[in-house]
Design a protein around this motif. Structure first.
Motif, mmCIF file in Angstrom:
data_model
loop_
_atom_site.group_PDB
_atom_site.id
_atom_site.type_symbol
_atom_site.label_atom_id
_atom_site.label_comp_id
_atom_site.label_asym_id
_atom_site.label_seq_id
_atom_site.Cartn_x
_atom_site.Cartn_y
_atom_site.Cartn_z
ATOM 1 N N SER A 221 0.816 -1.218 0.000
ATOM 2 C CA SER A 221 0.000 0.000 0.000
ATOM 3 C C SER A 221 0.847 1.264 0.000
ATOM 4 O O SER A 221 0.328 2.367 -0.158
ATOM 5 C CB SER A 221 -0.892 0.010 1.245
ATOM 6 N N GLY A 222 2.148 1.116 0.220
ATOM 7 C CA GLY A 222 3.044 2.275 0.219
ATOM 8 C C GLY A 222 3.312 2.830 1.611
ATOM 9 O O GLY A 222 4.172 3.700 1.787
ATOM 10 N N ILE A 223 2.595 2.354 2.608
ATOM 11 C CA ILE A 223 2.718 2.908 3.958
ATOM 12 C C ILE A 223 4.116 2.718 4.546
ATOM 13 O O ILE A 223 4.590 3.544 5.336
ATOM 14 C CB ILE A 223 1.667 2.235 4.892
ATOM 15 N N ALA A 224 4.756 1.643 4.175
ATOM 16 C CA ALA A 224 6.067 1.336 4.768
ATOM 17 C C ALA A 224 7.187 2.186 4.187
ATOM 18 O O ALA A 224 8.338 2.082 4.620
ATOM 19 C CB ALA A 224 6.386 -0.143 4.573
ATOM 20 N N ALA A 225 6.853 3.060 3.248
ATOM 21 C CA ALA A 225 7.909 3.811 2.560
ATOM 22 C C ALA A 225 8.687 4.738 3.491
ATOM 23 O O ALA A 225 9.887 4.935 3.317
ATOM 24 C CB ALA A 225 7.300 4.623 1.418
ATOM 25 N N VAL A 226 8.006 5.337 4.445
ATOM 26 C CA VAL A 226 8.704 6.217 5.387
ATOM 27 C C VAL A 226 8.239 5.913 6.801
ATOM 28 O O VAL A 226 7.143 5.391 6.998
ATOM 29 C CB VAL A 226 8.454 7.721 5.098
ATOM 30 N N ALA A 227 9.070 6.272 7.761
ATOM 31 C CA ALA A 227 8.722 6.021 9.158
ATOM 32 C C ALA A 227 8.861 7.303 9.960
ATOM 33 O O ALA A 227 9.731 8.123 9.694
ATOM 34 C CB ALA A 227 9.641 4.958 9.748
ATOM 35 N N GLY A 228 7.974 7.472 10.918
ATOM 36 C CA GLY A 228 8.062 8.615 11.829
ATOM 37 C C GLY A 228 7.689 8.135 13.221
ATOM 38 O O GLY A 228 7.226 7.006 13.394
ATOM 39 N N ALA A 229 7.902 9.023 14.205
ATOM 40 C CA ALA A 229 7.499 8.690 15.571
ATOM 41 C C ALA A 229 6.019 9.042 15.699
ATOM 42 O O ALA A 229 5.650 10.120 16.149
ATOM 43 C CB ALA A 229 8.333 9.467 16.571
ATOM 44 N N GLY A 230 5.160 8.104 15.281
ATOM 45 C CA GLY A 230 3.723 8.365 15.198
ATOM 46 C C GLY A 230 3.072 8.483 16.556
ATOM 47 O O GLY A 230 3.467 7.823 17.521
#
Lengths: 486, 560
Positions: B237-246
């Motif tokens: 789905s593309g969600i794993a493309a970037v990571a942040g401190a959600g």
């Protein structure tokens, strides 16, 4: 006589200075006596330099070697040493030292507003805002017309969310006749925070009419206009900030926003990219653990406070304490150029030329080196008769700013003094090519004269004469004695 | 005498809000002591200041038994390493008795998870007509399936949504591709575990580390297979493309194109807006649409978020809470899904600038047709006053009243004693607990009892509440966009599942109408397509709007 003196000095030197550039030939012209014309050239040479707006005047920095080496007052060996490695200190030690400086300032200068201002800043930095406020209020009671403590108090009020209090304080200052771009900036920010965007805009527009080249205020105006949906005006203001050298992420984000909303997507994307770059660079410690960033911030604070406290002590005549504070600042941050320069100035004021030389050499060794630091080192080294340092510093200055005439002129004069006339002529020519000043022509004339090329010397003097005619009002400038008549 | 002096000193140190009701149309009464809710939150700490302690948790307001009354589900912490407890802390479900009191039904319902709760969301993932619960924990997550008989079953493993042993944050249900099944977005904070602890000291006080001390962890998107199971589709789905401190999050349609996008608050990093291409694939466009940073280009410590149309221009705006010394951010949707930080112009929250703020809601408390803002405040450090006297660990919360002219006013000190409560507040949720047509408040407080505020605003404004029933769309209408027209007032809202600070509320939509006594039209655009129009709805009622019928039905309240 002067020529003879120079020749003698040259022969006394054990090792001639290195030469890295080839001299060029000058046309052979008939020689004339330099008496009168040379004197005028010299006088007007100074004028030319001043008119050219050189920050460091030739006369100021170029004290030629004395008539005889024996005439020179002996300089003592340097008494200071500067470390190139930052001294270690724990966060607790840094905080304790900050508090110590505040206490010292209050103890020594309890009635001096500028000292108390620095002390209050210490407590504000440590988030001891109540103490900071107390001291700033004392500053205001001692010097009601002093703006800085009032702005500081307003800033603390804003940080506490009491924007109206900040507006009241800053508006009072404005009503009392204070005016500065900083005051306007803070007041506009406070007005903007309470939603008085129109008032902020009007204030900034007025401020920028009075103080036009203030990038921060153009940026704030642009952001304000963006909030007011005045997109075209916002773009103009933001671009002016850019023109004035603002390269902040904040500016690029606002430019992105305004262009995006104006439908100028390629421009928006370009600014967005600039913003991204700054986001990637600016928070230099963003990935560092808290303790590391906090310690670094505390060190920066301490260094700045040491610098400010040093200035207070110097101003009050306690040079010993001032020097101690500045040296401690440099221990903590050996690359803090501003503090190094302040220390060098202080040492020169005390005629501690060898110590000043140590500091200036340290400055020149910073990465990247600064052009003016090189010129300053050359000045101090000249006073010490350290011609190798003079030459190295001037050559570094030439590398840094190859378009500037001053290093070439300096080297021309140095080579004249040490009897290396070909090199002197080449460098004088180079100086003339970069900026045809009277001083450069004078140096060229002198070099040609020494080389027996009288025509070239006369041509140089004629050129100087023509240039001198443009500045008739400066009749009697101080003498530059390198062109004494034979 | 000494003790008396001590009391005086302690009293002076506690921030106190003197309440003076001078004509404010909003009146919130502290109902906590009368509510029967005895739950006490614990952060599970024992002075070691593990990162997870300061996150505290969210809560959910849902009607788990479909009796027409909103119930309360509260998350709890769990003992962290080194903490000894007599009784294991558990989450709690309180059933609404309909008389202003609540009964603890945790045990009977089987939802007393003892994991370290951080985020919670309610959604009917299997479309059986009952809302299920998903818990995003520090440690294994939990999916409780609602059996429809007042009980739940932990079916995490069978459903395939355990998400590993991570540091969770917010969570949300959404229908990413309009297939009528709710997918599940699970936000994660950072890669923290005991062995990686980097607790700091600051002036002899323990000081929590921040997101910069750890690596961010990518979020997870679970696709609903339609058979009671989920698949991890983060990569595809593309969600794993970037990571942040959600942290907090909300799924909403940012550009009114009928596809649900995902907004994630990131702590000290650019916020994400995952834009849905309509097929369930996402692209991160936060910076491009103006949601990544605040007006100064600062990456704030973003905490909680809500979406709502504060200026009634037909576009959903966002309000986001932030860390200390940061303004909260009101992002106005300029149309086309482009946002602008208008916090200052709207005067939306400068009074909370010195404080850390968490849960939030764009809620119409006085039913005047304009959404007000509630902000829950509280610091991370009990000793913060020793380090920074501008704020406190325990603080009163903040209420900003929407003046209807694009600006807000802080009415916290004149809207009832409910805003005089001093706690370290984190999660906040809003719904009409007593079905009197006014939105009430539940706040989860760190290491303390929750605050329950009853809305007793002295106004005679009208309202309607709408519950959606999807048929081909998901059962609760999550992601449906609703427009209500009452005379000159047009409002829009969307059914969200997961919002505020890692919390859930508002499955039933509420619209204040002011003095307008008739709703001419309600338009529903369902997630997955299809538009229904309902006309002439009576005011001051709760309605059920079922997909494809065009006929509004009154919602019945079933009290035992």
């Amino acid at each position: 006589m002067g020529n003879r003196r120079r020749s003698k000095r040259a022969s006394n030197r054990t090792e001639p200075l290195a030469m890295t550039r080839s001299p060029t030939d000058a046309p052979a012209v008939e020689s004339r006596t330099a008496d009168g014309l040379a004197g005028r050239c010299v006088r007007l040479g100074l004028v030319s330099v001043i008119v050219a707006g050189l920050i460091v005047g030739v006369v100021a920095w170029w004290n030629p070697p004395p008539d005889d080496a024996n005439d020179r007052a002996p300089f003592a060996a340097p008494t200071i040493r500067l470390s190139k490695v930052p001294a270690e200190a724990t966060t607790e030690e840094l905080e304790k030292e900050l508090i110590g400086i505040s206490e010292l300032l209050q103890r020594r200068f309890g009635e001096l507003p500028e000292a108390l201002h620095v002390a209050a800043t210490v407590h504000a930095e440590l988030r001891q805002t109540r103490k900071a406020e107390e001291i700033w209020r004392r500053c205001i009671s001692l010097a009601p017309t002093n703006l800085a403590p009032r702005v500081a108090l307003a800033t603390i009020a804003m940080e506490r969310g009491e924007d109206q209090a900040a507006i009241d304080a800053l508006s009072d200052a404005l009503a009392e006749g204070h005016s500065s771009p900083e005051l306007h900036h803070h007041l506009a920010t406070a007005l903007s925070k309470v939603g008085r965007i129109e008032d902020a805009e009007q204030l900034l527009l007025g401020s920028l009419q009075k103080y036009e080249p203030v990038a921060e205020n153009w940026r704030l105006l642009g952001q304000t206009q963006l909030q007011l949906e005045q997109l075209a005006e916002a773009e103009t203001s933001l671009l002016r900030a850019l023109e004035l050298g603002d390269r902040s992420g904040e500016l690029y984000l606002a430019l992105t926003s305004v262009n995006s909303r104006l439908g100028k997507e390629p421009e928006a994307e370009r600014y967005r990219e600039e913003f991204r770059k700054r986001r990637a660079i600016l928070p230099e410690d963003a990935d560092q653990p808290f303790q590391v960033t906090y310690a670094a911030a505390m060190r920066r604070n301490l260094v700045n406070i040491l610098g400010k406290a040093g200035a207070v002590f110097a101003h009050q005549g306690d040079m010993r304490q001032a020097e101690q504070l500045l040296l401690r600042a440099i221990e903590l941050d050996p690359e803090h150029a501003e503090i190094l320069r302040e220390l060098a100035r202080m040492l020169l004021d005390q005629r501690r030329v060898p110590d000043a030389w140590v500091v200036h050499r340290h400055l020149v060794e910073l990465d990247p080196p600064n052009y003016l630091d090189c010129i300053n080192l050359a000045t101090v080294a000249t006073e010490l008769g350290d011609y190798d340092s003079v030459e190295q510093a001037l050559r570094l200055a030439m590398d840094l700013r190859p378009q500037m005439a001053l290093p070439y002129l300096g080297l021309a004069r140095l080579y004249l003094d040490v009897g290396r006339f070909e090199e002197a002529r080449w460098h004088a020519n180079a100086a003339v090519r970069r900026e045809p000043s009277l001083a450069a022509y004078a140096a060229l004339a002198a070099a040609c004269q020494e080389l027996g090329d009288r025509d070239a010397a006369d041509a140089a003097r004629d050129a100087a004469k023509q240039l001198a005619a443009q500045y008739p009002s400066f009749e009697d400038p101080p003498l530059v004695p390198t062109l004494d008549p034979p | 005498m000494r003790i008396a002096c001590l009391f005086i000193v302690v009293f002076l140190l506690i921030p106190v809000r003197i309440w003076a009701d001078d004509g404010c149309p909003i009146h919130l009464v502290d109902w906590s002591d009368r509510s029967g809710v005895t739950f006490v939150h614990t952060d599970g700490g024992s002075g070691r200041a593990y990162l997870v302690e300061f996150m505290v948790a969210g809560l959910a307001l849902l009607d788990y038994d479909n009796d027409g009354l909103i119930d309360i589900y509260l998350l709890n912490g769990a003992p962290l390493r080194g903490t000894v407890v007599r009784q294991t802390p558990r989450n709690a479900l309180y059933r609404n008795n309909g008389d202003g009191t609540f009964t603890d039904v945790t045990e009977r319902a089987g939802v007393g998870d003892a994991g370290y709760g951080l985020g919670v969301v309610a959604g009917d993932y299997n479309n059986n007509g009952f809302q299920d619960l998903y818990l995003n924990n520090f440690g294994p997550n939990v999916l409780y399936r609602n059996n429809g008989d007042g009980t739940f079953t932990d079916i995490t493993s069978q459903a395939g949504v355990d998400a590993g042993d991570l540091f969770g944050a917010g969570a949300a249900f959404l229908d990413r591709n309009g297939d009528g099944n709710l997918d599940l977005y699970v936000a994660n904070y950072v890669d923290f575990c005991y062995d990686k602890d980097v607790s700091d000291m600051l002036r002899r006080y323990r000081f929590y580390a921040g997101p910069q001390d750890y690596q961010p962890v990518p979020d997870i998107l679970f696709g609903n297979n339609g058979d009671g199971t989920f698949s991890d589709i983060s990569q595809s789905s593309g969600i794993a493309a970037v990571a942040g401190a959600g942290m907090g999050m909300i799924c909403f349609d940012s550009n009114n194109n009928g596809h649900t996008d995902i907004f994630i608050c990131n702590d000290k990093g650019a916020n994400f807006l995952w834009k849905n291409d309509g097929t369930g694939r996402f692209r991160e466009v936060g910076l491009a649409v103006g949601l990544a940073f605040d007006v100064s280009g600062s990456a704030n410590g973003s905490m909680g978020v809500d979406a709502g149309d504060f200026d009634n221009d037909g576009w959903l705006d966002l309000f986001m809470t932030d860390f200390q010394a940061e303004m909260p951010v009101l992002y106005r949707n300029l149309g086309r899904g482009v946002f602008q930080d208008v916090t200052r112009r709207a005067d939306a929250g400068r009074s909370v600038f010195p404080h850390v703020n968490w849960g939030t809601g764009l809620v119409d408390f006085d039913n005047d047709g304009w959404r007000d803002i509630f902000i829950a405040n509280g610091h991370l450090l009990p000793e913060i006053e020793q380090l920074d006297p501008r704020t406190s660990y325990r603080l009163p919360n903040t209420l900003l009243r929407n003046r209807g002219d694009g600006r807000f006013e802080d009415v916290s000190d004149r809207c009832g004693d409910g805003l005089a409560v001093v706690e370290c507040s984190k999660g906040a949720a809003f719904d009409d607990l007593d079905n009197n047509g006014r939105i009430d408040v539940v706040v989860l407080n760190a290491n303390s009892r929750p605050t329950i505020l009853r809305n007793q605003s002295p106004v005679d404004h009208h309202w309607i509440q709408i519950r959606l029933r999807g048929v081909t769309s998901n059962r609760d209408g999550v992601g449906a966009w609703v427009r209500v027209v009452a005379d000159d007032l047009t409002q829009v809202a969307e059914v969200h599942s997961g919002r505020s600070y890692q919390s859930h509320y508002g499955t039933r939509l509420h619209f204040g109408l002011g003095h307008r006594d008739r709703v001419q039209q309600v338009t529903v655009r369902w997630a997955g397509g299809g538009v229904d129009t309902f006309t002439d709805l009576a005011v001051d009622r709760r309605w059920v709007l079922t997909q494809g019928t065009g006929q509004p039905l009154p919602e019945k309240e079933r009290r035992e």
